[in-house]
Scaffold this active site. Sequence first.
Site, PDB file in Angstrom:
ATOM      1  N   ASP A   9      18.541 -12.366 -15.258  1.00 10.56           N
ATOM      2  CA  ASP A   9      18.458 -13.651 -15.985  1.00 10.56           C
ATOM      3  C   ASP A   9      19.694 -14.567 -15.886  1.00 10.56           C
ATOM      4  OD1 ASP A   9      16.088 -12.454 -16.712  1.00 10.56           O
ATOM      5  OD2 ASP A   9      16.435 -12.507 -18.872  1.00 10.56           O
ATOM      6  N   LYS A 107       9.359 -12.641 -16.025  1.00  9.76           N
ATOM      7  CA  LYS A 107       8.933 -11.920 -17.224  1.00  9.76           C
ATOM      8  C   LYS A 107       8.903 -12.858 -18.416  1.00  9.76           C
ATOM      9  CE  LYS A 107      13.663 -10.492 -18.022  1.00  9.76           C
ATOM     10  NZ  LYS A 107      13.851 -11.261 -19.245  1.00  9.76           N
ATOM     11  N   CYS A 152      18.585  -8.611 -22.635  1.00  7.20           N
ATOM     12  CA  CYS A 152      17.819  -8.223 -21.449  1.00  7.20           C
ATOM     13  C   CYS A 152      18.495  -7.134 -20.626  1.00  7.20           C
ATOM     14  CB  CYS A 152      17.483  -9.457 -20.623  1.00  7.20           C
ATOM     15  SG  CYS A 152      16.252 -10.475 -21.484  1.00  7.20           S
TER      16      CYS A 152
HETATM   17  C1  VGL Z   1      17.245 -13.141 -23.186  1.00  9.75           C
HETATM   18  C2  VGL Z   1      16.949 -13.803 -25.337  1.00  9.75           C
HETATM   19  C3  VGL Z   1      15.725 -14.366 -25.035  1.00  9.75           C
HETATM   20  C4  VGL Z   1      18.124 -12.458 -22.181  1.00  9.75           C
HETATM   21  C5  VGL Z   1      16.012 -13.674 -22.855  1.00  9.75           C
HETATM   22  O1  VGL Z   1      18.001 -12.744 -20.975  1.00  9.75           O
HETATM   23  O2  VGL Z   1      18.966 -11.620 -22.602  1.00  9.75           O
HETATM   24  N1  VGL Z   1      17.691 -13.199 -24.438  1.00  9.75           N
HETATM   25  N2  VGL Z   1      15.272 -14.289 -23.783  1.00  9.75           N
END
Ligand code: VGL
Length: 200
Positions: A9, A107, A152
């Site tokens: 991410d 995702k 994540c």
């Molecule tokens: C994430 C919060 C919401 C992450 C993704 O990548 O850690 N955190 N969506």
Amino acid sequence: MSEALIVIDVQNDFCPGGALAVPDGDAVVPKINAMLADYPIRVFTQDWHPAGHLSFASEHPGFHPYSVTEMPYGSQVLWPDHCVQGTPGAEFHPELRVDSANLIIRKGFRREIDSYSAFFENDKTTPTGLEGYLRGHKIERLRLVGLATDFCVLYTALDAARLGFDVTVAMDACRAIDLQGSLEDAEESMIEAGVILAAH
Ligand code: VGL
Ligand code: ZN
């Protein structure tokens, strides 16, 4: 035995100026770029929500971002709207060498369910397909980097360890959101699960 690099991410919304900015999030980019050549298999993940995703506080009248509610699959932190499919915030950081990816896993694309882990959605049962991909390539060792350490990256590390992979998190190539001690909790639970926390 080959090791795969899993890049979690590293998207504009998680970097300074983004909708869910992780403090110092963009600092991971040069570190990750420098690691890519050392791994034969490189998987990138991308948080990829439809507008109106139920992890967004804006879908829960009366709830503020970073508060917690209950969902059918358990408790859920409510986030600012982030990583909406097709928006600039959902794009990878422009300096990240995404051209090196063998596989990109998206995702969180079902409105009703969040997905922190690269392996399973937050119901802990719906697979993303990543496990099968890695097994098909005879990968048994994983090195995790990216954002955010305490969400994540954490959930991916715990699932990977549970699935029997040998897991190392390169902590200096990760950054945390750190909500009320969540980074320290994350470190403890990863260590307890047998995950190795390494500088690199
Ligand atoms: C994430 C919060 C919401 C992450 C993704 O990548 O850690 N955190 N969506
Ligand atoms: Zn998200």
